[in-house]
Design a protein around this motif. Sequence first.
Motif, PDB file in Angstrom:
ATOM      1  N   SER A  53       0.758  -1.059  -0.047  1.00 45.02           N
ATOM      2  CA  SER A  53       0.073  -0.030  -0.008  1.00 45.02           C
ATOM      3  C   SER A  53       0.719   1.299   0.166  1.00 45.02           C
ATOM      4  CB  SER A  53      -0.785   0.033   1.207  1.00 45.02           C
ATOM      5  OG  SER A  53      -1.733  -1.002   1.100  1.00 45.02           O
ATOM      6  N   ILE A  54       0.228   2.303  -0.575  1.00 44.44           N
ATOM      7  CA  ILE A  54       1.003   3.581  -0.797  1.00 44.44           C
ATOM      8  C   ILE A  54       0.910   4.481   0.558  1.00 44.44           C
ATOM      9  CG2 ILE A  54       1.348   5.677  -1.987  1.00 44.44           C
ATOM     10  CD1 ILE A  54       0.679   4.180  -4.495  1.00 44.44           C
ATOM     11  N   HIS A  55      -0.451   4.525   0.942  1.00 47.36           N
ATOM     12  CA  HIS A  55      -0.909   5.301   2.078  1.00 47.36           C
ATOM     13  C   HIS A  55      -0.967   4.277   3.406  1.00 47.36           C
ATOM     14  CE1 HIS A  55      -3.146   8.678   0.517  1.00 47.36           C
ATOM     15  NE2 HIS A  55      -1.559   8.821   0.017  1.00 47.36           N
ATOM     16  N   PRO A  56      -0.880   4.486   4.785  1.00 40.33           N
ATOM     17  CA  PRO A  56      -0.319   3.525   5.770  1.00 40.33           C
ATOM     18  C   PRO A  56      -1.605   3.128   5.918  1.00 40.33           C
ATOM     19  CG  PRO A  56      -0.344   6.085   6.277  1.00 40.33           C
ATOM     20  CD  PRO A  56      -0.310   5.968   4.897  1.00 40.33           C
ATOM     21  N   ASP A  57      -1.781   1.765   6.628  1.00 45.21           N
ATOM     22  CA  ASP A  57      -2.981   1.021   7.097  1.00 45.21           C
ATOM     23  C   ASP A  57      -3.203   1.611   8.576  1.00 45.21           C
ATOM     24  OD1 ASP A  57      -2.702  -0.492   5.035  1.00 45.21           O
ATOM     25  OD2 ASP A  57      -1.319  -2.077   5.886  1.00 45.21           O
ATOM     26  N   ILE A  58      -3.908   2.864   8.309  1.00 43.75           N
ATOM     27  CA  ILE A  58      -4.513   3.445   9.650  1.00 43.75           C
ATOM     28  C   ILE A  58      -5.987   2.934   9.713  1.00 43.75           C
ATOM     29  CG2 ILE A  58      -3.299   5.276   9.270  1.00 43.75           C
ATOM     30  CD1 ILE A  58      -5.930   6.616   8.001  1.00 43.75           C
ATOM     31  N   PRO A  59      -6.325   2.731  11.102  1.00 45.67           N
ATOM     32  CA  PRO A  59      -7.780   2.664  11.324  1.00 45.67           C
ATOM     33  C   PRO A  59      -8.834   3.424  10.538  1.00 45.67           C
ATOM     34  CG  PRO A  59      -6.645   2.738  13.351  1.00 45.67           C
ATOM     35  CD  PRO A  59      -5.578   3.280  12.462  1.00 45.67           C
ATOM     36  N   ASN A  60      -9.812   3.003  10.154  1.00 45.24           N
ATOM     37  CA  ASN A  60     -10.927   3.225   9.274  1.00 45.24           C
ATOM     38  C   ASN A  60     -10.533   4.156   8.058  1.00 45.24           C
ATOM     39  OD1 ASN A  60     -12.772   3.033  11.683  1.00 45.24           O
ATOM     40  ND2 ASN A  60     -11.945   4.857  12.667  1.00 45.24           N
ATOM     41  N   ARG A  61      -9.492   3.273   7.636  1.00 42.07           N
ATOM     42  CA  ARG A  61      -9.002   3.879   6.138  1.00 42.07           C
ATOM     43  C   ARG A  61     -10.108   3.916   4.949  1.00 42.07           C
ATOM     44  NH1 ARG A  61      -6.034  -0.163   7.678  1.00 42.07           N
ATOM     45  NH2 ARG A  61      -6.310  -2.130   6.500  1.00 42.07           N
ATOM     46  N   GLU A  62     -11.002   3.019   5.135  1.00 37.69           N
ATOM     47  CA  GLU A  62     -12.043   2.621   4.254  1.00 37.69           C
ATOM     48  C   GLU A  62     -12.767   3.983   4.033  1.00 37.69           C
ATOM     49  OE1 GLU A  62     -11.768   0.940   6.918  1.00 37.69           O
ATOM     50  OE2 GLU A  62     -11.109  -0.998   6.265  1.00 37.69           O
ATOM     51  N   ASN A  63     -12.895   4.852   5.299  1.00 32.46           N
ATOM     52  CA  ASN A  63     -13.745   5.889   5.116  1.00 32.46           C
ATOM     53  C   ASN A  63     -13.313   6.958   4.140  1.00 32.46           C
ATOM     54  OD1 ASN A  63     -15.580   4.913   6.993  1.00 32.46           O
ATOM     55  ND2 ASN A  63     -14.524   5.614   8.721  1.00 32.46           N
ATOM     56  N   GLU A  64     -12.007   6.754   3.612  1.00 33.06           N
ATOM     57  CA  GLU A  64     -11.241   7.760   2.638  1.00 33.06           C
ATOM     58  C   GLU A  64     -12.161   7.652   1.357  1.00 33.06           C
ATOM     59  OE1 GLU A  64      -7.075   7.220   1.532  1.00 33.06           O
ATOM     60  OE2 GLU A  64      -7.006   6.668   3.287  1.00 33.06           O
ATOM     61  N   LEU A  65     -12.931   6.654   1.107  1.00 31.11           N
ATOM     62  CA  LEU A  65     -13.880   6.889  -0.064  1.00 31.11           C
ATOM     63  C   LEU A  65     -14.776   7.859  -0.059  1.00 31.11           C
ATOM     64  CD1 LEU A  65     -14.532   2.825  -0.261  1.00 31.11           C
ATOM     65  CD2 LEU A  65     -13.483   4.380  -2.195  1.00 31.11           C
ATOM     66  N   LEU A  66     -15.363   8.298   1.439  1.00 33.10           N
ATOM     67  CA  LEU A  66     -16.268   9.419   1.402  1.00 33.10           C
ATOM     68  C   LEU A  66     -15.768  10.584   0.950  1.00 33.10           C
ATOM     69  CD1 LEU A  66     -17.604   7.948   4.813  1.00 33.10           C
ATOM     70  CD2 LEU A  66     -18.742   7.694   2.437  1.00 33.10           C
ATOM     71  N   ILE A  67     -14.334  10.944   1.048  1.00 31.92           N
ATOM     72  CA  ILE A  67     -13.712  12.298   0.962  1.00 31.92           C
ATOM     73  C   ILE A  67     -12.929  12.044  -0.359  1.00 31.92           C
ATOM     74  CG2 ILE A  67     -13.617  12.974   3.246  1.00 31.92           C
ATOM     75  CD1 ILE A  67     -10.865  12.355   3.163  1.00 31.92           C
ATOM     76  N   ARG A  68     -12.473  10.847  -0.957  1.00 30.89           N
ATOM     77  CA  ARG A  68     -11.689  10.884  -2.002  1.00 30.89           C
ATOM     78  C   ARG A  68     -12.298  11.343  -3.196  1.00 30.89           C
ATOM     79  NH1 ARG A  68      -7.341  10.377  -2.533  1.00 30.89           N
ATOM     80  NH2 ARG A  68      -7.031   9.227  -0.361  1.00 30.89           N
ATOM     81  N   ARG A  69     -13.578  11.321  -3.303  1.00 33.90           N
ATOM     82  CA  ARG A  69     -14.406  11.656  -4.461  1.00 33.90           C
ATOM     83  C   ARG A  69     -14.033  13.272  -4.715  1.00 33.90           C
ATOM     84  NH1 ARG A  69     -18.931  10.233  -7.384  1.00 33.90           N
ATOM     85  NH2 ARG A  69     -20.122  11.959  -8.346  1.00 33.90           N
TER      86      ARG A  69
END
Length: 151
Positions: A53-69
């Motif tokens: 992975s390029i970004h670290p495995d932080i908790p709740n990283r799946e929530n990035e999908l909500l702001i990545r757009r």
Amino acid sequence: MNKLELINSPLETALRIIIILSILRQEIPTLDEIVMLDYYVLHANDFDPALESIHPDIPNRENELLIRRKLVIEGLRILESRSLIKINYTKTGIRYCTNELSNQVVKYLESPYSSKVTRNISESSTKSFDEIMLSVRKLITEDSNIWINKL
């Protein structure tokens, strides 16, 4: 612009987008698909243990999908303003692809970061575009933990 302003910026996202689109030339993804591809590239190890992975495995990283757009939209605007992408208006929606100029730009990207992005999407190319989309959609819809605070 200092180094910290580049991290998770629209410019960084734009560079990832043209790398992803240049490698997946046969596919012409929509905005939503680009968001999912971007997440996939950043967190490749979540989908394939052989990838880093390029970004670290932080908790709740799946929530990035909500702001990545929002970042992807801003990145696409940068690319469009510099004539680095082609926008296709189709019956199935607005789709994006590279053009000759963006393909030339990608050839000159030689940083370790761009190499990691290239590696993650290239090594994933053994999977079909649909398989990659399915794996990210599965994360969103079937992992109930995505909506629960994991801390």
